[in-house]
Design a protein around this motif. Structure first.
Motif, PDB file in Angstrom:
ATOM      1  N   GLU A   1      18.772  31.430 -38.054  1.00 15.89           N
ATOM      2  CA  GLU A   1      19.712  32.348 -38.714  1.00 15.89           C
ATOM      3  C   GLU A   1      21.008  31.667 -39.120  1.00 15.89           C
ATOM      4  OE1 GLU A   1      18.492  35.211 -39.528  1.00 15.89           O
ATOM      5  OE2 GLU A   1      16.688  34.841 -38.347  1.00 15.89           O
ATOM      6  N   GLN A   2      20.920  30.360 -39.387  1.00 16.05           N
ATOM      7  CA  GLN A   2      22.128  29.629 -39.791  1.00 16.05           C
ATOM      8  C   GLN A   2      22.587  30.024 -41.193  1.00 16.05           C
ATOM      9  OE1 GLN A   2      21.673  25.480 -39.043  1.00 16.05           O
ATOM     10  NE2 GLN A   2      23.744  24.930 -39.686  1.00 16.05           N
TER      11      GLN A   2
ATOM     12  N   VAL B   1      14.131  28.060 -38.245  1.00 20.76           N
ATOM     13  CA  VAL B   1      14.251  26.618 -38.503  1.00 20.76           C
ATOM     14  C   VAL B   1      13.078  26.144 -39.338  1.00 20.76           C
ATOM     15  CG1 VAL B   1      14.221  24.336 -37.423  1.00 20.76           C
ATOM     16  CG2 VAL B   1      15.635  26.153 -36.452  1.00 20.76           C
TER      17      VAL B   1
ATOM     18  N   GLU C   1      24.837  25.210 -47.921  1.00 19.75           N
ATOM     19  CA  GLU C   1      25.543  25.697 -46.753  1.00 19.75           C
ATOM     20  C   GLU C   1      25.418  24.781 -45.542  1.00 19.75           C
ATOM     21  OE1 GLU C   1      24.701  29.779 -45.870  1.00 19.75           O
ATOM     22  OE2 GLU C   1      24.789  30.397 -47.980  1.00 19.75           O
ATOM     23  N   VAL C   2      24.440  23.874 -45.553  1.00 18.39           N
ATOM     24  CA  VAL C   2      24.230  23.016 -44.386  1.00 18.39           C
ATOM     25  C   VAL C   2      24.276  21.530 -44.760  1.00 18.39           C
ATOM     26  CG1 VAL C   2      22.705  22.466 -42.451  1.00 18.39           C
ATOM     27  CG2 VAL C   2      22.808  24.814 -43.320  1.00 18.39           C
TER      28      VAL C   2
ATOM     29  N   LEU D   1      19.705  22.163 -38.270  1.00 19.62           N
ATOM     30  CA  LEU D   1      19.365  23.566 -38.509  1.00 19.62           C
ATOM     31  C   LEU D   1      19.245  24.354 -37.211  1.00 19.62           C
ATOM     32  CD1 LEU D   1      16.631  23.056 -41.273  1.00 19.62           C
ATOM     33  CD2 LEU D   1      19.047  23.647 -41.596  1.00 19.62           C
ATOM     34  N   ASN D   2      19.749  25.560 -37.261  1.00 18.64           N
ATOM     35  CA  ASN D   2      19.632  26.496 -36.149  1.00 18.64           C
ATOM     36  C   ASN D   2      19.152  27.840 -36.695  1.00 18.64           C
ATOM     37  OD1 ASN D   2      20.846  24.840 -33.920  1.00 18.64           O
ATOM     38  ND2 ASN D   2      22.604  24.884 -35.307  1.00 18.64           N
TER      39      ASN D   2
END
Length: 283
Positions: free
Chosen positions: A213-214, A225, A74-75, A210-211
């Motif tokens: 609740e990403q 994070v 997802e990231v 990263l943030n």
């Protein structure tokens, strides 16, 4: 004559070994004694990271690996490829055949149009490998401030103390310390780069990825994070060496066998030579 050549060869290798030792010791003793740089003064060693796979008796934390895969999917996959890992390898993370087929189908991989022979894309199959988000390095550099995002398949093996390094890098983004700018006024982070003391030259093109609740973890784990960084670091430790645990489990019996064989050989030697008495010295 042969003996002279042997002596000369031995002297040559002895001198070479001594020279290497002396020069290495000199470099180690004088390293960092010259003009100090911002990189030398402010670069930090990786933080401690303790994974379930660490140690002789370590095991994979499958739940953590699945969470790490989710973070990658997802990231990280927006910029980074994972070209040495196939979708079918996800079976090691506890996914069944149907789940793997569904996961693969969610990705678009390079293909060939059967009608025209032109390059195209198609849904992935379990036998396909994770694709790159860019068609080539030129496109990758153009989209990332002239920096090509590295492939992540073996990243934790390609960096010293790779798992901890990756975790530290992901959690290490911060503003430049005032002390750095006071001591090194010319070391301000250039526009388009981001300060991170765990990166060798302190500035890198990748922004903090990263943030909080990403991602939404299926098991309800809080996606901080720090947690996401640990999870994706564990996952990339697995991609770099998926047989790590099997290797450890194999190594212990092998070491036990070698110890047993050594003891057996010792007693066999004692038995074989028991009747042989040492010759008496003649003064």
């Amino acid at each position: 004559m042969i003996r002279l050549f042997a002596i000369a060869g031995g002297l040559f290798f002895t001198v070479a070994a001594l020279w290497s030792f002396v020069t290495g010791a000199y470099v180690a003793a004088t390293e960092g004694l010259g003009e100090e740089t911002a990189e030398y003064a402010f670069h930090e060693h990786p933080k401690d990271l303790h994974l379930a796979s660490d140690g002789v008796f370590g095991k994979w934390d499958v739940n953590q690996l699945q969470r790490g895969y989710q973070v990658y999917k997802e990231v990280c996959s927006a910029c980074h490829s994972m070209k040495f890992v196939a979708f079918r390898n996800l079976a090691d993370l506890g996914y069944n055949e149907d789940e793997i087929k569904a996961e693969a189908a969610n990705w678009q991989v390079p293909g060939i149009d059967p009608n025209t022979g032109e390059a195209t894309t198609r849904p992935g199959l379990p036998t396909d490998y994770f694709p790159s988000p860019y068609p080539n390095n030129v496109a990758a550099a153009a989209a990332n401030n002239n920096a090509i995002p590295p492939d992540l398949s073996l990243i934790t093996k390609a960096r010293h103390n790779g798992s901890a390094y990756l975790y530290s890098l992901l959690t290490g983004y911060q503003a430049q310390p005032a002390a750095l700018l006071e001591r090194f006024p010319d070391s301000k982070t250039p526009d388009g780069l981001h300060y991170n003391p765990y990166f060798p030259n302190l500035n890198l093109a990748m922004a903090a990825p990263l943030n909080p609740e990403q991602v939404a973890y299926a098991d309800g784990t809080a996606a901080t994070v720090d947690q996401m960084s640990q999870d994706v670091s564990a996952f990339l430790t697995w991609t770099a060496e998926p047989t790590l645990i099997e290797r450890k489990q194999t190594g212990l019996p092998v070491l036990g066998f070698l110890l047993f064989a050594t003891i057996l050989a010792f007693f066999a030697k004692k038995q074989v030579w028991a009747a042989v008495k040492p010759a008496k010295r003649k003064d």
